[in-house]
Scaffold this motif. Structure first.
Motif, mmCIF file in Angstrom:
data_model
loop_
_atom_site.group_PDB
_atom_site.id
_atom_site.type_symbol
_atom_site.label_atom_id
_atom_site.label_comp_id
_atom_site.label_asym_id
_atom_site.label_seq_id
_atom_site.Cartn_x
_atom_site.Cartn_y
_atom_site.Cartn_z
ATOM 1 N N MET A 53 0.851 -1.185 0.000
ATOM 2 C CA MET A 53 0.000 0.000 0.000
ATOM 3 C C MET A 53 0.889 1.238 0.000
ATOM 4 O O MET A 53 1.865 1.304 0.736
ATOM 5 N N PRO A 54 0.570 2.235 -0.814
ATOM 6 C CA PRO A 54 1.371 3.456 -0.803
ATOM 7 C C PRO A 54 1.246 4.153 0.547
ATOM 8 O O PRO A 54 0.203 4.087 1.190
ATOM 9 N N GLN A 55 2.334 4.779 0.951
ATOM 10 C CA GLN A 55 2.307 5.508 2.205
ATOM 11 C C GLN A 55 1.465 6.757 2.041
ATOM 12 O O GLN A 55 1.473 7.382 0.984
ATOM 13 N N ARG A 56 0.745 7.068 3.072
ATOM 14 C CA ARG A 56 -0.059 8.292 3.045
ATOM 15 C C ARG A 56 0.891 9.473 3.172
ATOM 16 O O ARG A 56 1.764 9.506 4.025
ATOM 17 N N ALA A 57 0.731 10.440 2.311
ATOM 18 C CA ALA A 57 1.598 11.611 2.315
ATOM 19 C C ALA A 57 1.198 12.551 3.443
ATOM 20 O O ALA A 57 0.022 12.784 3.687
ATOM 21 N N ALA A 58 2.198 13.051 4.132
ATOM 22 C CA ALA A 58 1.958 14.082 5.123
ATOM 23 C C ALA A 58 1.838 15.405 4.377
ATOM 24 O O ALA A 58 2.573 15.669 3.440
ATOM 25 N N SER A 59 0.910 16.195 4.795
ATOM 26 C CA SER A 59 0.734 17.489 4.153
ATOM 27 C C SER A 59 1.542 18.515 4.937
ATOM 28 O O SER A 59 1.214 18.834 6.075
ATOM 29 N N GLU A 60 2.605 18.977 4.319
ATOM 30 C CA GLU A 60 3.486 19.946 4.971
ATOM 31 C C GLU A 60 3.821 21.036 3.971
ATOM 32 O O GLU A 60 4.444 20.772 2.949
ATOM 33 N N PRO A 61 3.411 22.274 4.254
ATOM 34 C CA PRO A 61 3.726 23.345 3.304
ATOM 35 C C PRO A 61 5.227 23.636 3.283
ATOM 36 O O PRO A 61 5.889 23.624 4.314
ATOM 37 N N ILE A 62 5.747 23.840 2.094
ATOM 38 C CA ILE A 62 7.149 24.216 1.930
ATOM 39 C C ILE A 62 7.216 25.371 0.943
ATOM 40 O O ILE A 62 6.288 25.591 0.166
ATOM 41 N N THR A 63 8.317 26.081 0.981
ATOM 42 C CA THR A 63 8.523 27.184 0.046
ATOM 43 C C THR A 63 9.646 26.804 -0.900
ATOM 44 O O THR A 63 10.716 26.385 -0.458
ATOM 45 N N ILE A 64 9.392 26.935 -2.184
ATOM 46 C CA ILE A 64 10.390 26.634 -3.215
ATOM 47 C C ILE A 64 10.557 27.881 -4.065
ATOM 48 O O ILE A 64 9.570 28.507 -4.461
ATOM 49 N N ARG A 65 11.791 28.245 -4.348
ATOM 50 C CA ARG A 65 12.049 29.405 -5.202
ATOM 51 C C ARG A 65 11.353 29.236 -6.545
ATOM 52 O O ARG A 65 11.347 28.146 -7.126
ATOM 53 N N THR A 66 10.800 30.315 -7.038
ATOM 54 C CA THR A 66 10.040 30.292 -8.290
ATOM 55 C C THR A 66 10.839 29.682 -9.430
ATOM 56 O O THR A 66 10.317 28.884 -10.204
ATOM 57 N N THR A 67 12.121 30.031 -9.528
ATOM 58 C CA THR A 67 12.926 29.487 -10.623
ATOM 59 C C THR A 67 13.065 27.971 -10.510
ATOM 60 O O THR A 67 13.130 27.282 -11.525
#
Length: 89
Positions: free
Chosen positions: A7-21
């Protein structure tokens, strides 16, 4: 469910910031590989963690060896490399 089915692992929902580029680069890679942005980011995170875990293990092994007196003087190491490659020092 069989033992072969994972069974696929359930993803934790965690906001992250990634540079636009970087998002643009990730999206371009995802399109080129016909994969989702999530797949690309999760694979990158997994590879990063694996590489760093491997490095930390090697560092700990090296520190343990040094603490145990299992060291070779740098001059001997350099001389061995020079000899192996036919270099003069």
């Amino acid at each position: 469910m069989t033992r072969d089915h994972v069974m696929p692992q359930r993803a934790a929902s965690e906001p992250i910031t990634i540079r636009t580029t970087k998002v643009a680069e990730i999206d371009a890679l995802a399109v080129a590989m016909d994969r989702s942005r999530d797949d690309i980011v999760n694979q990158a995170i997994e590879q990063y963690l694996e590489a760093n875990a491997w490095q930390m293990e090697r560092i700990e092994e090296g520190l343990a060896a040094a603490r145990g007196g299992k060291v070779v003087p740098a001059e001997d190491v350099f001389a061995g490399i020079a000899t192996k490659h036919g270099w003069t020092r």
